[in-house]
Design a protein around this motif. Sequence first.
Motif: not given
Length: 149
Positions: A134-147
């Motif tokens: 999961h990442s932010c569409p505005n700042c393109r930073r990664q927010l989390g991962v669903y493993r």
Amino acid sequence: MSDKPPPYQAGGYPPPAQPAYPQQPGYPPQQGYPPPQAGYPPPQGYAPPVGAHATHQTTTIIQQPTAVVVGSALYGESPVSMMCPYCNATIVTSVTYNPGTLTWLVCGGLILVGCWAGCCLIPFCIDGMQDAVHSCPNCRRQLGVYRRM
């Protein structure tokens, strides 16, 4: 005892109950509501300042905190609506799928079973067997991962 039913009005309803307060002379009949009260007395030990008005308004502003949860419990395989902790924008996360542990294990299992002639690459084409990033569409930073595993 009488077997006679109680007297009812024309519509089949019982007669109205008596008012809670007796009729006062000079006033119209009451409709079952108590008379208006003039206000509540001040609490004990309270003395309003001299020259103060009896009524005043107080404006109370209540600010509710915004909860930002950054962790794997929030994320799943589909996009999530949240507030980005980096750019503070209300967003719906963008999800990309990357091969993870489950993808490689299924690929290895298919090779062991004998499906090594290209069929072992099928887990790399199925989003349901890959990790969701999961990442932010505005700042393109990664927010989390669903493993997956």
